[in-house]
Design a protein around this motif. Structure first.
Motif, PDB file in Angstrom:
ATOM      1  N   UNK A   1       0.830  -1.204   0.000  1.00 20.12           N
ATOM      2  CA  UNK A   1       0.000   0.000   0.000  1.00 20.12           C
ATOM      3  C   UNK A   1       0.866   1.255   0.000  1.00 20.12           C
ATOM      4  N   UNK A   2       1.954   1.210   0.783  1.00 21.63           N
ATOM      5  CA  UNK A   2       2.864   2.358   0.832  1.00 21.63           C
ATOM      6  C   UNK A   2       3.531   2.571  -0.524  1.00 21.63           C
ATOM      7  N   UNK A   3       3.935   1.477  -1.156  1.00 18.20           N
ATOM      8  CA  UNK A   3       4.553   1.585  -2.482  1.00 18.20           C
ATOM      9  C   UNK A   3       3.557   2.140  -3.495  1.00 18.20           C
ATOM     10  N   UNK A   4       2.329   1.645  -3.409  1.00 17.44           N
ATOM     11  CA  UNK A   4       1.294   2.110  -4.330  1.00 17.44           C
ATOM     12  C   UNK A   4       1.022   3.593  -4.123  1.00 17.44           C
ATOM     13  N   UNK A   5       0.955   4.010  -2.851  1.00 17.53           N
ATOM     14  CA  UNK A   5       0.723   5.417  -2.537  1.00 17.53           C
ATOM     15  C   UNK A   5       1.873   6.278  -3.023  1.00 17.53           C
ATOM     16  N   UNK A   6       3.115   5.796  -2.795  1.00 13.78           N
ATOM     17  CA  UNK A   6       4.292   6.545  -3.252  1.00 13.78           C
ATOM     18  C   UNK A   6       4.301   6.665  -4.777  1.00 13.78           C
ATOM     19  N   UNK A   7       3.935   5.564  -5.454  1.00 20.49           N
ATOM     20  CA  UNK A   7       3.896   5.594  -6.919  1.00 20.49           C
ATOM     21  C   UNK A   7       2.833   6.565  -7.414  1.00 20.49           C
TER      22      UNK A   7
END
Length: 269
Positions: free
Chosen positions: A93-99
């Motif tokens: 989720x953090x990676x998706x949000x950062x992306x």
């Protein structure tokens, strides 16, 4: 002399031997899950000390503890697996949000760059349009025509010929600066009546005579098409019109053909 018994297979076992064998049998049955319902009634009356010697109580206690330990270990493993799955989900989720944030930032940067590019292009176009406008030339009287040509002879002119051209214009017609420049004379000009002289940006001079009124003053900058006064019949004039001259210098006698001058700057006369 030691006590001895007669040997042989038909010797009856002693009470102690039988009891020990039966207790051992009960222990074996209990470890396999078979309850003591199959035991002989005599076993119920067996000495408690004999039961303690079998270790049954200790075996059951150890089994319960082991089961609880296995359950706790399994629960801990499940919890660890759940925690790992939750951590992985949070990381994704953090990676998706950062992306997504990166994508938005890039989109915003691209939009800003595009807007800046468009704004700069518009500003360049506006500057170019203004430059062209300031470098263009117009007729001094809109929609008019030359009524008296350049160097026309006659006693009307002190030099013996016409040093400019006359544009047909009823009294009160708007007179325009033909191009960009600075006003160097604005007022009474003798035979020219009320007149304006403009030093053009290219270094030449233009003169506007016989006007009824003036709209500019000395030192004022003007642009193509700007009103500088109204036509009239002041000075040495036979009737309302605009006398227009073009000169290579400020002094009288440096006149050049006004029609050729205007046409060289794109004005259709």
């Amino acid at each position: 002399m030691a006590f001895t018994r007669a040997t042989g297979k038909h010797r009856r076992p002693s009470r102690i031997t039988r009891t020990t064998a039966n207790v051992a049998g009960v222990a074996a049955l209990t470890t396999t899950g078979v309850i003591g319902g199959l035991a002989a009634p005599a076993l119920a009356a067996a000495d408690e000390a004999a039961v303690e010697h079998t270790g049954l109580t200790q075996a059951i206690s150890v089994g319960d503890s082991l089961a609880e330990s296995v359950d706790a270990q399994a629960a801990a493993q499940r919890q660890a697996a759940d925690d790992a799955a939750a951590a992985k989900k949070a990381e994704e989720a953090a990676k998706k949000k950062a992306a997504e944030e990166k994508r938005k930032a890039e989109a915003e940067a691209e939009a800003k760059a595009k807007a800046k590019k468009e704004r700069e292009a518009k500003e360049r176009a506006a500057r170019e349009a203004e430059r062209k406008r300031l470098n263009t030339y117009v007729s001094p009287v809109s929609g008019s025509y030359v009524s008296t040509g350049y160097q026309t002879g006659g006693a009307m002119w002190s030099s013996g010929s016409h040093t400019g051209v006359d544009f047909h214009a009823a009294s009160g017609t708007t007179v325009h600066a033909v191009g960009s420049g600075t006003v160097v004379e604005a007022g009474w000009g003798g035979a020219y009546g009320n007149n304006v002289v403009i030093k053009m940006n290219d270094g030449t001079y233009t003169q506007y005579g016989h006007m009824s009124s003036l709209s500019v003053t000395v030192g004022q900058t003007v642009t193509p098409g700007q009103q500088i006064g109204l036509s009239g019949s002041t000075g040495n004039s036979s009737g309302p019109h605009l006398h227009f001259e073009a000169r290579s210098g400020e002094e009288y006698g440096s006149d050049i053909d006004p029609v050729s001058y205007l046409r060289s700057h794109g004005v259709n006369v």
